[in-house]
Design an enzyme around this catalytic site. Structure first.
Site, PDB file in Angstrom:
ATOM      1  CB  CYS A   1      -0.904   0.007   1.231  1.00  0.00           C
ATOM      2  SG  CYS A   1      -1.800   1.559   1.423  1.00  0.00           S
ATOM      3  CB  CYS A  34      -1.892   4.628   4.346  1.00  0.00           C
ATOM      4  SG  CYS A  34      -3.293   3.923   3.456  1.00  0.00           S
ATOM      5  CB  SER A  35       0.254   0.765   6.529  1.00  0.00           C
ATOM      6  OG  SER A  35      -0.619   1.308   7.494  1.00  0.00           O
ATOM      7  CB  CYS A  36      -4.393  -0.764   2.741  1.00  0.00           C
ATOM      8  SG  CYS A  36      -5.122   0.882   2.724  1.00  0.00           S
TER       9      CYS A  36
END
Lengths: 225, 93
Positions: free
Chosen positions: A130, A133-135
């Protein structure tokens, strides 16, 4: 539980009816002072939490339960799903057709997001990132590893995926298509790795041990056993 | 509302609005091919500013060739990148 065949005093860490004697007062490591300094956003988060509790919107026990539930999901959860797909072709078909629906069979729920399962084949190797962000598929793999959230992985895996994979110890032949999935929206991705050759006769339970977190992110291959 | 059938060649809008944009800067202006429609979802750009995200936007999985994205790409010519992009960022080529 193992049968006790001895009779001396020691600490089992579980219930038993003999006397511990001096073990109860055994010295422990001294407690470390908590020197953590909260960042601006951590202070904001704590303040919000305290306000929500004070105003009766949520209770501390609800927060604790939510954290406990979150921590109960680990890569072993994802490994069960993959092992089932390897051993049950009908389940694999359901999983690839609609991941969110298929994981309900394990009592799992994607909440507000959708699970897309991408299958590795001899022609295609999938890897997840991702960049914004940090999905991460937290509802099937638990919390992401710290490197997954760091800028280095996120920036590099989209532009030099083979170099990044090689740093994880994964070398792929040039004729295999490396397909990076940048999860930018409401989809969460889970890689269905290829079952290693020579493991065909194993049960789903035996296979689970071969399926690591990293193989379901796509930076590694499952162990051959 | 625009529909993009699988196989449609698209270009990603090359635009730089302020706000919560889920189309990464590195993909804007590039060409790819729609592989499938993933559904319709509230628009994250208006959701992020406290609105209802309506009307919902179509979300598409778009496949790009790595060699098209990075002039110095070192991997295989077969390598690809898939990204989920909302319809209002796609222009049919």
């Amino acid at each position: 539980m193992q049968e006790h065949t001895h009779d001396h005093d020691h600490d089992h860490g579980h219930d038993h009816d003999h006397d511990h004697g001096a073990d109860e007062t055994a010295p422990h490591a001294p407690p470390q002072p908590d020197e953590k300094i909260h960042s601006y956003y951590q202070v904001l988060g704590l303040a919000l939490k305290e306000l929500l509790v004070e105003k009766g919107v949520i209770t501390p026990d609800e927060i604790r339960k939510a954290i406990e539930f979150r921590d109960s999901i680990t890569p072993a959860t994802g490994a069960k799903i993959v092992a089932r797909a390897w051993t049950d072709p009908a389940y694999k078909a359901r999983l690839l057709a609609d991941g969110s629906e298929a994981i309900r069979e394990f009592g799992l729920d994607m909440g507000g997001t959708h699970l897309v399962v991408v299958e590795n084949t001899p022609q295609t190797h999938n890897v997840i990132v991702c960049t914004l962000c940090s999905c991460y598929p937290r509802n099937v793999l638990g919390l992401p590893p710290s490197w997954y959230k760091q800028r280095e992985y996120r920036a590099r895996v989209v532009r030099e995926p083979r170099a990044v994979l090689a740093e994880f110890g994964t070398q792929l032949p040039g004729n295999v298509e490396v397909r990076v999935h940048d999860s930018t929206a409401d989809m969460r991705y889970l890689v269905l790795p290829m079952q290693p050759k020579g493991t065909e006769g194993k049960s789903a339970e035996q296979l689970e041990a071969l399926i690591s977190r990293d193989s379901m992110i796509g930076v590694a291959l499952p162990s051959a056993g | 509302m625009s529909e993009f059938a699988p196989g449609t060649r698209i270009r990603v809008r090359e635009d730089f609005p302020v706000g919560h944009i889920r189309t990464p800067v590195y993909i804007r202006g590039h060409q790819g091919v729609v592989t499938r429609k993933l559904g319709t979802f509230p628009n994250p750009e208006t959701l992020a500013i406290g609105r209802d995200g309506l009307p919902k936007k179509g979300l598409y999985e778009v496949r790009f060739r790595q060699a098209d994205l990075w002039p110095d790409y070192q991997g295989s010519a077969n390598d690809t990148l898939d990204m989920d992009i909302y319809e209002h960022w796609l222009i049919k080529v």
